[in-house]
Design a protein around this motif. Structure first.
Motif, PDB file in Angstrom:
ATOM      1  N   SER A   1       0.828  -1.207   0.000  1.00  0.00           N
ATOM      2  CA  SER A   1       0.000   0.000   0.000  1.00  0.00           C
ATOM      3  C   SER A   1       0.860   1.253   0.000  1.00  0.00           C
ATOM      4  N   ASP A   2       2.021   1.209   0.657  1.00  0.00           N
ATOM      5  CA  ASP A   2       2.940   2.348   0.639  1.00  0.00           C
ATOM      6  C   ASP A   2       3.505   2.569  -0.761  1.00  0.00           C
ATOM      7  N   VAL A   3       3.872   1.471  -1.422  1.00  0.00           N
ATOM      8  CA  VAL A   3       4.422   1.582  -2.786  1.00  0.00           C
ATOM      9  C   VAL A   3       3.379   2.147  -3.741  1.00  0.00           C
ATOM     10  N   VAL A   4       2.170   1.608  -3.651  1.00  0.00           N
ATOM     11  CA  VAL A   4       1.101   2.070  -4.542  1.00  0.00           C
ATOM     12  C   VAL A   4       0.847   3.560  -4.351  1.00  0.00           C
ATOM     13  N   LEU A   5       0.732   4.000  -3.106  1.00  0.00           N
ATOM     14  CA  LEU A   5       0.457   5.413  -2.852  1.00  0.00           C
ATOM     15  C   LEU A   5       1.624   6.286  -3.304  1.00  0.00           C
ATOM     16  N   GLY A   6       2.844   5.823  -3.074  1.00  0.00           N
ATOM     17  CA  GLY A   6       4.011   6.602  -3.500  1.00  0.00           C
ATOM     18  C   GLY A   6       4.062   6.775  -5.003  1.00  0.00           C
ATOM     19  N   GLU A   7       3.827   5.694  -5.724  1.00  0.00           N
ATOM     20  CA  GLU A   7       3.849   5.776  -7.183  1.00  0.00           C
ATOM     21  C   GLU A   7       2.694   6.632  -7.708  1.00  0.00           C
ATOM     22  N   THR A   8       1.541   6.502  -7.083  1.00  0.00           N
ATOM     23  CA  THR A   8       0.395   7.329  -7.497  1.00  0.00           C
ATOM     24  C   THR A   8       0.690   8.808  -7.269  1.00  0.00           C
ATOM     25  N   GLN A   9       1.329   9.121  -6.157  1.00  0.00           N
ATOM     26  CA  GLN A   9       1.682  10.508  -5.870  1.00  0.00           C
ATOM     27  C   GLN A   9       2.617  11.063  -6.930  1.00  0.00           C
ATOM     28  N   LEU A  10       3.608  10.260  -7.348  1.00  0.00           N
ATOM     29  CA  LEU A  10       4.545  10.711  -8.379  1.00  0.00           C
ATOM     30  C   LEU A  10       3.826  10.963  -9.710  1.00  0.00           C
ATOM     31  N   GLU A  11       2.960  10.034 -10.080  1.00  0.00           N
ATOM     32  CA  GLU A  11       2.259  10.194 -11.356  1.00  0.00           C
ATOM     33  C   GLU A  11       1.237  11.331 -11.289  1.00  0.00           C
ATOM     34  N   TYR A  12       0.638  11.529 -10.122  1.00  0.00           N
ATOM     35  CA  TYR A  12      -0.286  12.649  -9.971  1.00  0.00           C
ATOM     36  C   TYR A  12       0.459  13.973 -10.104  1.00  0.00           C
ATOM     37  N   ASN A  13       1.643  14.046  -9.493  1.00  0.00           N
ATOM     38  CA  ASN A  13       2.450  15.270  -9.613  1.00  0.00           C
ATOM     39  C   ASN A  13       2.865  15.524 -11.058  1.00  0.00           C
ATOM     40  N   GLY A  14       3.063  14.429 -11.807  1.00  0.00           N
ATOM     41  CA  GLY A  14       3.431  14.581 -13.221  1.00  0.00           C
ATOM     42  C   GLY A  14       2.219  14.678 -14.131  1.00  0.00           C
ATOM     43  N   MET A  15       1.035  14.806 -13.522  1.00  0.00           N
ATOM     44  CA  MET A  15      -0.222  14.954 -14.253  1.00  0.00           C
ATOM     45  C   MET A  15      -0.519  13.739 -15.126  1.00  0.00           C
ATOM     46  N   LEU A  16      -0.033  12.556 -14.686  1.00  0.00           N
ATOM     47  CA  LEU A  16      -0.305  11.325 -15.412  1.00  0.00           C
ATOM     48  C   LEU A  16      -1.495  10.564 -14.836  1.00  0.00           C
ATOM     49  N   MET A  17      -1.887  10.924 -13.616  1.00  0.00           N
ATOM     50  CA  MET A  17      -3.043  10.307 -12.969  1.00  0.00           C
ATOM     51  C   MET A  17      -3.899  11.405 -12.362  1.00  0.00           C
ATOM     52  N   GLY A  18      -5.193  11.092 -12.191  1.00  0.00           N
ATOM     53  CA  GLY A  18      -6.119  12.083 -11.670  1.00  0.00           C
ATOM     54  C   GLY A  18      -6.172  12.079 -10.160  1.00  0.00           C
ATOM     55  N   VAL A  19      -6.848  13.074  -9.629  1.00  0.00           N
ATOM     56  CA  VAL A  19      -6.949  13.206  -8.189  1.00  0.00           C
ATOM     57  C   VAL A  19      -7.739  12.061  -7.576  1.00  0.00           C
ATOM     58  N   TYR A  20      -8.682  11.497  -8.310  1.00  0.00           N
ATOM     59  CA  TYR A  20      -9.472  10.395  -7.761  1.00  0.00           C
ATOM     60  C   TYR A  20      -8.584   9.190  -7.475  1.00  0.00           C
ATOM     61  N   ASP A  21      -7.622   8.915  -8.352  1.00  0.00           N
ATOM     62  CA  ASP A  21      -6.693   7.803  -8.130  1.00  0.00           C
ATOM     63  C   ASP A  21      -5.871   8.028  -6.859  1.00  0.00           C
ATOM     64  N   LEU A  22      -5.417   9.260  -6.684  1.00  0.00           N
ATOM     65  CA  LEU A  22      -4.629   9.574  -5.503  1.00  0.00           C
ATOM     66  C   LEU A  22      -5.463   9.393  -4.228  1.00  0.00           C
ATOM     67  N   ILE A  23      -6.679   9.869  -4.256  1.00  0.00           N
ATOM     68  CA  ILE A  23      -7.544   9.765  -3.085  1.00  0.00           C
ATOM     69  C   ILE A  23      -7.892   8.308  -2.790  1.00  0.00           C
ATOM     70  N   ASP A  24      -8.169   7.546  -3.832  1.00  0.00           N
ATOM     71  CA  ASP A  24      -8.519   6.142  -3.666  1.00  0.00           C
ATOM     72  C   ASP A  24      -7.371   5.368  -3.030  1.00  0.00           C
ATOM     73  N   ASP A  25      -6.145   5.626  -3.476  1.00  0.00           N
ATOM     74  CA  ASP A  25      -4.985   4.937  -2.916  1.00  0.00           C
ATOM     75  C   ASP A  25      -4.678   5.410  -1.498  1.00  0.00           C
ATOM     76  N   THR A  26      -4.994   6.658  -1.192  1.00  0.00           N
ATOM     77  CA  THR A  26      -4.846   7.144   0.187  1.00  0.00           C
ATOM     78  C   THR A  26      -5.783   6.388   1.117  1.00  0.00           C
ATOM     79  N   ARG A  27      -7.013   6.185   0.658  1.00  0.00           N
ATOM     80  CA  ARG A  27      -7.969   5.401   1.450  1.00  0.00           C
ATOM     81  C   ARG A  27      -7.449   3.976   1.654  1.00  0.00           C
ATOM     82  N   GLY A  28      -6.864   3.414   0.610  1.00  0.00           N
ATOM     83  CA  GLY A  28      -6.339   2.056   0.700  1.00  0.00           C
ATOM     84  C   GLY A  28      -5.235   1.933   1.733  1.00  0.00           C
ATOM     85  N   GLN A  29      -4.385   2.928   1.808  1.00  0.00           N
ATOM     86  CA  GLN A  29      -3.308   2.890   2.784  1.00  0.00           C
ATOM     87  C   GLN A  29      -3.856   2.982   4.212  1.00  0.00           C
TER      88      GLN A  29
END
Length: 386
Positions: free
Chosen positions: A327-355
């Motif tokens: 869960s830490d890896v998933v959230l970390g990678e999602t954060q990087l891709e969100y910062n690079g505008m490769l993923m949306g905010v919903y993905d980031l929020i969903d992975d935060t909930r998962g952690q």
């Protein structure tokens, strides 16, 4: 056959009254009642004379000593050993035992404190056995013993039952506090994310939906935190009732986390036979058919609780070693891709909930392991084999 603390020691100290030549005779001594075991007139008179010369200790002496000891224990974070010792001092039913055996005094409190000081493992304690042993050894009832095996069984079983209840309530209370602490940190993080989303929306770099999603995530965590606080209060007060604590004494400090999971999976050989040698409810059965049925029940209960202990260990270990890191890896990678505008905010929020959920499940799994251990300890007679 070896009992949890040797009755032979009592017999050695009181050999004038106890004719026991080894642990094998302990069970046979309670298998039948003989006329020779009943006192004659001279023994009754002698015992009455002894009790006249040793009146019941003053209630206030015990209360003052016990209260002082309890408050000393409460000056540091509550351990499971401290919780069991406090219960041994404060539980009304056990206090009645002390009164009936005429050991209601400060000497008993001191003896318990000295015994507790010898324990080296903060996560395991045999204070219930220790307190029962002290009660029997200090009791004036051992001066003229007619039915010692029955009193031995009845007394120790009372202490073991209180010990199990306290251990289970203790681990539940610490787990609830740990979960509350974890969700408080999560709420701080989601609040910061929501405030950042407000600033981005006002700056035009985030849309209204993204802003609302951050606020919804924070709201979910706030609700979960409220339920966690309620659970922490409930489990804490359950333990307070078992320990007889109120007023300022009820404001004890809980450890920040549960005891860590043991490094190795718990494995015990011959656990069923071990339990049959120690379970006092089993040893106190007097008829052969009742003893057989008791043995069936004891063996089944031990197998069930042993399996539960190992399965809860496996679940907690898997959650700790696999799910949490992933869960830490998933959230970390999602954060990087969100910062690079490769993923949306919903993905980031969903992975935060998962952690957050992975953390909650680990606390619950660790709690269930320690409660399963407490139940196994009870089912084998009060202590696990080394």
């Amino acid at each position: 056959m070896k009992l949890p603390f040797p009755l032979a020691e009592v017999a050695a100290r009181h050999s004038k009254w106890l004719l026991m030549a080894g642990t094998a005779l302990l069970v046979s001594a309670c298998s039948a009642t003989e006329l020779a075991n009943f006192p004659d007139t001279n023994r009754v008179v002698a015992r009455a004379d002894y009790l006249d010369r040793k009146p019941l200790p003053a209630l206030s002496d015990y209360q003052v000593a016990a209260q002082q000891r309890v408050r000393n224990l409460l000056t540091r974070p509550m351990t499971v050993g401290a919780a069991v010792e406090i219960a041994m001092l404060n539980t009304p039913h056990l206090q009645q035992v002390y009164q009936s055996q005429q050991i209601w005094d400060e000497d008993l409190v001191l003896a318990m404190a000295e015994a507790a000081a010898t324990e080296t493992d903060v996560n395991h304690t045999e204070m219930d056995w220790t307190a029962a042993r002290l009660a029997l050894m200090k009791s004036v009832n051992t001066v003229d013993r007619f039915d010692f095996p029955k009193e031995y069984f009845d007394t120790v079983e009372d202490f073991v039952e209180v010990g199990e209840d306290v251990r289970k309530a203790y681990f539940a209370a610490v787990a609830a506090q740990q979960l509350q602490n974890m969700l408080e940190h999560a709420a701080t993080a989601t609040q910061a994310a929501a405030e950042l989303a407000n600033a981005q929306y006002q700056a035009g770099t985030a849309n209204r939906r993204a802003q609302a999603l951050h606020h919804m995530t924070h709201a979910e965590v706030v609700k979960a935190l409220a339920h966690a606080k309620l659970e922490a209060v409930s489990t804490r007060e359950t333990l307070n009732r078992l320990l007889g604590l109120w007023g300022d004494d009820a404001n004890w400090t809980a450890p920040e986390t549960l005891p860590p999971l043991p490094e190795a999976r718990p494995v015990f050989d011959g656990l069923e036979e071990f339990a049959l040698e120690r379970r006092l409810d089993h040893l106190s059965e007097r008829k052969s058919w009742a003893l057989w049925h008791s043995a069936v029940d004891v063996r089944s209960e031990v197998r069930e609780n042993y399996a539960a202990l190992q399965i809860h260990y496996d679940i907690a270990k898997y959650q700790r070693d696999t799910v949490l890191p992933l869960s830490d890896v998933v959230l970390g990678e999602t954060q990087l891709e969100y910062n690079g505008m490769l993923m949306g905010v919903y993905d980031l929020i969903d992975d935060t909930r998962g952690q957050v959920e992975a953390g909650r499940e680990y606390v619950a799994a660790l709690r269930d392991y320690w409660i399963a251990e407490a139940e196994l300890v009870q089912s084998v007679g009060g202590a696990l084999p080394n």
